[in-house]
Design an enzyme around this catalytic site. Structure first.
Site, PDB file in Angstrom:
ATOM      1  N   GLY A   1     -69.359 -10.371  19.482  1.00 24.84           N
ATOM      2  CA  GLY A   1     -68.916 -11.882  19.216  1.00 24.84           C
ATOM      3  C   GLY A   1     -70.062 -12.600  18.491  1.00 24.84           C
ATOM      4  O   GLY A   1     -69.618 -13.716  18.282  1.00 24.84           O
TER       5      GLY A   1
ATOM      6  N   LEU B   1     -69.486  -6.865  15.287  1.00 27.93           N
ATOM      7  CA  LEU B   1     -69.576  -8.598  15.273  1.00 27.93           C
ATOM      8  C   LEU B   1     -70.485  -8.883  16.133  1.00 27.93           C
ATOM      9  O   LEU B   1     -70.618  -9.920  16.715  1.00 27.93           O
ATOM     10  CB  LEU B   1     -68.217  -9.365  15.418  1.00 27.93           C
ATOM     11  CG  LEU B   1     -67.521  -9.118  14.566  1.00 27.93           C
ATOM     12  CD1 LEU B   1     -65.818  -9.864  15.056  1.00 27.93           C
ATOM     13  CD2 LEU B   1     -67.703  -9.877  13.078  1.00 27.93           C
TER      14      LEU B   1
ATOM     15  N   TYR C   1     -61.106   3.990  28.475  1.00 30.39           N
ATOM     16  CA  TYR C   1     -61.044   2.639  28.161  1.00 30.39           C
ATOM     17  C   TYR C   1     -59.963   2.198  29.311  1.00 30.39           C
ATOM     18  O   TYR C   1     -58.738   2.688  29.471  1.00 30.39           O
ATOM     19  CB  TYR C   1     -60.512   2.242  26.964  1.00 30.39           C
ATOM     20  CG  TYR C   1     -61.643   2.718  25.895  1.00 30.39           C
ATOM     21  CD1 TYR C   1     -62.979   2.739  26.215  1.00 30.39           C
ATOM     22  CD2 TYR C   1     -61.238   2.457  24.504  1.00 30.39           C
ATOM     23  CE1 TYR C   1     -63.805   2.987  25.294  1.00 30.39           C
ATOM     24  CE2 TYR C   1     -62.299   2.849  23.601  1.00 30.39           C
ATOM     25  CZ  TYR C   1     -63.567   2.781  23.982  1.00 30.39           C
ATOM     26  OH  TYR C   1     -64.638   3.065  22.925  1.00 30.39           O
TER      27      TYR C   1
END
Length: 340
Positions: free
Chosen positions: A215, A212, A57
């Site tokens: 998004g 999600l 990351y």
């Protein structure tokens, strides 16, 4: 926040996990160190203790930011999860993959960046389809015995591989994989075919990433807001739009955000689930934290499940048939009415 046990272990983690993939500004997006600290402060103040990162990351910056943060905190309060597998340097042919050499190298590098003596939860990041699973499990168990890792898990790997691994761990007395990290959301329910039933069988906690839908389930793309999702993404097709509209309708009814509804759905599916909520802005985290006060009724779940239903394929759909009666004496099958 309430705390849950992670898999078949005594490790207590908060009901929402903070995803830190966006900590760092490499690759043209993300949040800087000061803002990352602010997000972690707010998360901890809300009772959160479960941080998710990986060696790759932001080219290691995410781990470095967490390490700097933990240097001024109670390290034992936090449960830090990181991962290995993906290439994080170009030093040698074994600087990627699931092999033991890369595992051991990656752990040492992660420990340095995190400025800690141990990793609470160590994941295999993605299956390389090369390394034998017994090599992986033996290596992970050695790390546990050395005290460099407390628990192990696995991410983005076929169900049969995980099942073989945990069966071997049980047989050999190795540390079992207690957490399964996978993409799972209302617009990505295919793990229900094999991965989630497997996790339930082995008592593994599922830690969904992209709960999600990148998004999409917040409704921001319906509002015309820009984002990092490619226009051709399945998260933006007609089916995803219909699911998002169902989420928004329930959110309006409850007076909460669509994101709260989508996140809560992942925790009310009848298996152990702790969604990973990423945030590059404090406002995003603050909204996600409100999820813990939301409860979806059986009717809400029914509407969401129907809007997002998938074909389980074979043998999943075959098993949905409500009783194939077997007459063991006559030796024939009498198919009866389906559930619908």
């Amino acid at each position: 926040m309430k705390y849950k046990l992670l898999g078949r272990s005594g490790l207590k983690v908060s009901e929402l996990c903070l995803g830190t993939m966006g900590f760092g500004t490499e690759n043209g997006w993300g949040t800087d160190k000061a803002a990352s600290f602010e997000i972690m402060d707010a998360y901890a103040n809300a009772g959160g203790n479960f941080l998710d990162t990986a060696n790759l990351y932001k080219n290691g910056t995410s781990e470095k930011i967490i390490g700097d943060y933990l240097s001024n905190q109670d390290r034992d309060y936090f449960v830090v999860a990181t991962k290995y597998s993906l290439k994080d340097n170009l030093t040698n042919p074994n600087a990627s993959g699931n092999n033991r050499k890369n595992m051991m190298r990656s752990v040492e590098e992660s420990l340095k960046r995190l400025k800690t003596d141990f990793i609470d939860l160590f994941y295999l990041h993605i299956w390389d389809d090369i390394t034998p699973i017994d090599e992986v499990l033996r290596g992970m168990d050695d790390l546990v015995r050395q005290g460099k890792v407390n628990y192990v898990g696995i991410s983005d790997t076929p169900a049969w591989v995980v099942a073989q691994g945990n069966t071997l761990a049980d047989l050999m007395g190795w540390s079992p994989m207690i957490a399964l990290q996978i993409e799972y959301s209302l617009i990505q329910r295919t793990p229900e075919r094999e991965l989630i039933p497997m996790a339930k069988h082995f008592g593994m906690t599922v830690t969904p990433w992209a709960p999600l839908g990148g998004g999409a389930l917040t409704g921001k793309y319906l509002r015309g807001e820009q984002g990092r999702i490619k226009p051709e993404s399945k998260r933006l097709n007609d089916n995803a739009v219909a699911i998002t509209k169902a989420v928004i309708a329930i959110a309006d009814e409850l007076g909460v955000s669509p994101g709260n509804v989508a996140l809560k759905w992942t925790t009310q599916q009848g298996f152990q689930s702790i969604p990973i909520v990423g945030a590059t802005k404090l406002s995003q985290l603050e909204d996600n934290l409100k999820t813990v006060d939301v409860t979806l009724t059986a009717e809400h779940l029914k509407k969401l499940n129907e809007a997002s239903a998938i074909d389980l394929g074979f043998p999943g759909e075959f098993f949905r048939e409500d009783a194939v009666k077997v007459n063991t004496f006559g030796g024939f099958y009498d198919k009866v009415e389906k559930r619908g």
